[in-house]
Design a protein around this motif. Structure first.
Motif, PDB file in Angstrom:
ATOM      1  N   PRO A 143       0.825  -1.218   0.000  1.00 18.86           N
ATOM      2  CA  PRO A 143       0.000   0.000   0.000  1.00 18.86           C
ATOM      3  C   PRO A 143       0.854   1.261   0.000  1.00 18.86           C
ATOM      4  CG  PRO A 143       0.131  -0.877   2.200  1.00 18.86           C
ATOM      5  CD  PRO A 143       0.844  -1.857   1.315  1.00 18.86           C
ATOM      6  N   GLY A 144       0.273   2.342  -0.443  1.00 18.90           N
ATOM      7  CA  GLY A 144       0.894   3.650  -0.327  1.00 18.90           C
ATOM      8  C   GLY A 144       1.672   4.098  -1.558  1.00 18.90           C
ATOM      9  N   PRO A 145       2.183   5.325  -1.488  1.00 22.82           N
ATOM     10  CA  PRO A 145       2.991   5.850  -2.586  1.00 22.82           C
ATOM     11  C   PRO A 145       4.391   5.223  -2.576  1.00 22.82           C
ATOM     12  CG  PRO A 145       2.821   7.460  -0.838  1.00 22.82           C
ATOM     13  CD  PRO A 145       1.929   6.312  -0.461  1.00 22.82           C
ATOM     14  N   VAL A 150       6.675   5.051   0.633  1.00 22.75           N
ATOM     15  CA  VAL A 150       6.158   4.106   1.626  1.00 22.75           C
ATOM     16  C   VAL A 150       6.441   2.681   1.181  1.00 22.75           C
ATOM     17  CG1 VAL A 150       4.066   3.259   2.762  1.00 22.75           C
ATOM     18  CG2 VAL A 150       4.403   5.704   2.417  1.00 22.75           C
ATOM     19  N   ARG A 151       6.292   2.415  -0.102  1.00 20.56           N
ATOM     20  CA  ARG A 151       6.572   1.080  -0.624  1.00 20.56           C
ATOM     21  C   ARG A 151       8.043   0.713  -0.461  1.00 20.56           C
ATOM     22  NH1 ARG A 151       3.232   0.311  -6.243  1.00 20.56           N
ATOM     23  NH2 ARG A 151       1.157   0.519  -5.341  1.00 20.56           N
TER      24      ARG A 151
END
Length: 51
Positions: free
Chosen positions: A10-12, A15-16
């Motif tokens: 999840p996430g941009p 974050v990944r």
């Protein structure tokens, strides 16, 4: 396989990347502190055949 894991995080992108680094650290710690000590008795590292 790694692309599939990365796409499902999840996430941009930042974050990944952070989650990927965290997963790598967890796997490395699991190997170093659980798997390798459990397998150590069956690995003949100290058996020297030169005599």
């Amino acid at each position: 396989m790694y692309g599939w894991i990365y796409r499902h995080l999840p996430g941009p992108t930042p974050v990944r990347v952070l989650l990927s680094a965290l997963m790598i650290a967890v796997v490395a710690a699991l190997l170093l502190f659980v798997v390798f000590p459990a397998v150590d008795p069956w690995v003949p590292v100290n058996d020297v055949t030169i005599g």
